[in-house]
Structure formats: structure tokens, C-alpha cells
Design a protein around this motif. Structure first.
Motif, PDB file in Angstrom:
ATOM      1  N   ASN A 171       0.834  -1.207   0.000  1.00 22.46           N
ATOM      2  CA  ASN A 171       0.000   0.000   0.000  1.00 22.46           C
ATOM      3  C   ASN A 171       0.872   1.261   0.000  1.00 22.46           C
ATOM      4  O   ASN A 171       0.638   2.195  -0.775  1.00 22.46           O
ATOM      5  CB  ASN A 171      -0.946  -0.019   1.198  1.00 22.46           C
ATOM      6  CG  ASN A 171      -2.003   1.058   1.111  1.00 22.46           C
ATOM      7  OD1 ASN A 171      -2.380   1.510   0.038  1.00 22.46           O
ATOM      8  ND2 ASN A 171      -2.490   1.497   2.257  1.00 22.46           N
TER       9      ASN A 171
ATOM     10  N   HIS B 153       2.627   1.692  -3.331  1.00 26.24           N
ATOM     11  CA  HIS B 153       1.661   2.139  -4.332  1.00 26.24           C
ATOM     12  C   HIS B 153       1.412   3.637  -4.194  1.00 26.24           C
ATOM     13  O   HIS B 153       1.458   4.378  -5.173  1.00 26.24           O
ATOM     14  CB  HIS B 153       0.348   1.374  -4.184  1.00 26.24           C
ATOM     15  CG  HIS B 153      -0.731   1.907  -5.073  1.00 26.24           C
ATOM     16  ND1 HIS B 153      -0.902   1.484  -6.367  1.00 26.24           N
ATOM     17  CD2 HIS B 153      -1.662   2.871  -4.866  1.00 26.24           C
ATOM     18  CE1 HIS B 153      -1.900   2.154  -6.918  1.00 26.24           C
ATOM     19  NE2 HIS B 153      -2.376   2.995  -6.022  1.00 26.24           N
ATOM     20  N   GLN B 154       1.155   4.084  -2.981  1.00 25.95           N
ATOM     21  CA  GLN B 154       0.865   5.506  -2.761  1.00 25.95           C
ATOM     22  C   GLN B 154       2.061   6.374  -3.154  1.00 25.95           C
ATOM     23  O   GLN B 154       1.890   7.443  -3.745  1.00 25.95           O
ATOM     24  CB  GLN B 154       0.477   5.760  -1.301  1.00 25.95           C
ATOM     25  CG  GLN B 154      -0.751   5.013  -0.823  1.00 25.95           C
ATOM     26  CD  GLN B 154      -2.009   5.249  -1.647  1.00 25.95           C
ATOM     27  OE1 GLN B 154      -2.212   6.305  -2.219  1.00 25.95           O
ATOM     28  NE2 GLN B 154      -2.854   4.231  -1.722  1.00 25.95           N
TER      29      GLN B 154
ATOM     30  N   SER C 130      -6.827   6.515  -5.729  1.00 30.45           N
ATOM     31  CA  SER C 130      -5.841   5.475  -5.949  1.00 30.45           C
ATOM     32  C   SER C 130      -6.289   4.223  -5.201  1.00 30.45           C
ATOM     33  O   SER C 130      -7.452   4.106  -4.841  1.00 30.45           O
ATOM     34  CB  SER C 130      -4.491   5.988  -5.435  1.00 30.45           C
ATOM     35  OG  SER C 130      -3.498   5.029  -5.620  1.00 30.45           O
TER      36      SER C 130
END
Length: 124
Positions: free
Chosen positions: A27, A30-31, A41
Motif C-alpha cells: 500500500n 503504491h501511494q 488510488s
């Protein structure tokens, strides 16, 4: 009209500490790498339902120049999450369309990695 990508994983046993750490790592990565600050997102619910592992949704903006890029980015992260949670049953769908799983490629919609399509839509 908006389109949303929904995703959830279910398994009888909760994630292990190592799996939870991997979910957090995926996570965060990804961010950090997501290219658009004004676009939704990967969004994982903070408090999933009992028996649910990661679950969430991403609302796609109607901008075709971005939609393909956002879709690829989110589906790649979901692929990583699925591989980090063995034995989980996943459901990933774009509104009513199930997104297929392929052991080699992961989650993908046919043609989403086609450079010609990306160029046509104004993507990278």
C-alpha cells in the motif's frame, strides 16, 4: 458517469503479522509511486469486515488519458497483494465486469498494456 474498481479478499484465518506488514508495504509503495495527486488510488478500508482481508475501491475519473494508467497501477498493486496472501479468495471487478486473474500476468484487462492503446489515449 463514473466507473469504480472494487476489490476484496476473504479467508477464514486473519493475516499473519508478516502478511499484515506486506499489505502495509504494498500500500505504501503504491501511494508513493502513484502519478496523480488529484485522482483516487488504491484505497484499502481501515477496518475490514470479519473474514475480509484487504478490501476497498478506486473511483475512476472519466478522463480516458488517465484511466488506463490508473487501472494498470491499481491492478499491479492488487496483484502484489494477492500474491502476498496465499489461500485468500479474491474478487476484483470494474463495476459489473470481473477482472480476470492470470498466474503469470496477475490482474489485467485485455489490452491494458498495449502501447498503441496507451498512445491513442494520450498515456505514456
Amino acid at each position: 458517469m463514473s466507473v469504480s474498481l472494487y476489490y476484496s479478499a476473504h479467508r477464514a484465518e486473519p493475516p499473519t503479522a508478516a502478511e499484515s506488514a506486506e499489505i502495509a508495504r504494498v500500500n505504501a509503495a503504491h501511494q508513493d509511486s502513484f502519478p496523480y495527486q488529484d485522482q483516487e488510488s488504491l484505497f484499502l478500508h481501515d477496518d475490514p469486515a470479519p473474514g475480509e482481508l484487504p478490501a476497498g475501491f478506486t473511483k475512476m475519473l472519466g478522463d480516458p488519458e488517465r484511466m488506463l494508467s490508473v487501472l494498470v497501477h491499481v491492478l499491479d498493486s492488487l496483484t502484489e497483494l494477492r500474491r502476498a496472501l496465499p489461500g485468500a479468495e479474491w474478487r476484483v471487478h470494474l463495476d459489473d465486469l470481473d477482472v480476470p486473474w492470470d498466474e503469470d500476468e496477475g490482474y489485467a484487462i485485455p489490452g491494458m498494456r498495449d502501447p498503441g492503446l496507451a498512445a491513442e489515449l494520450g498515456g505514456p
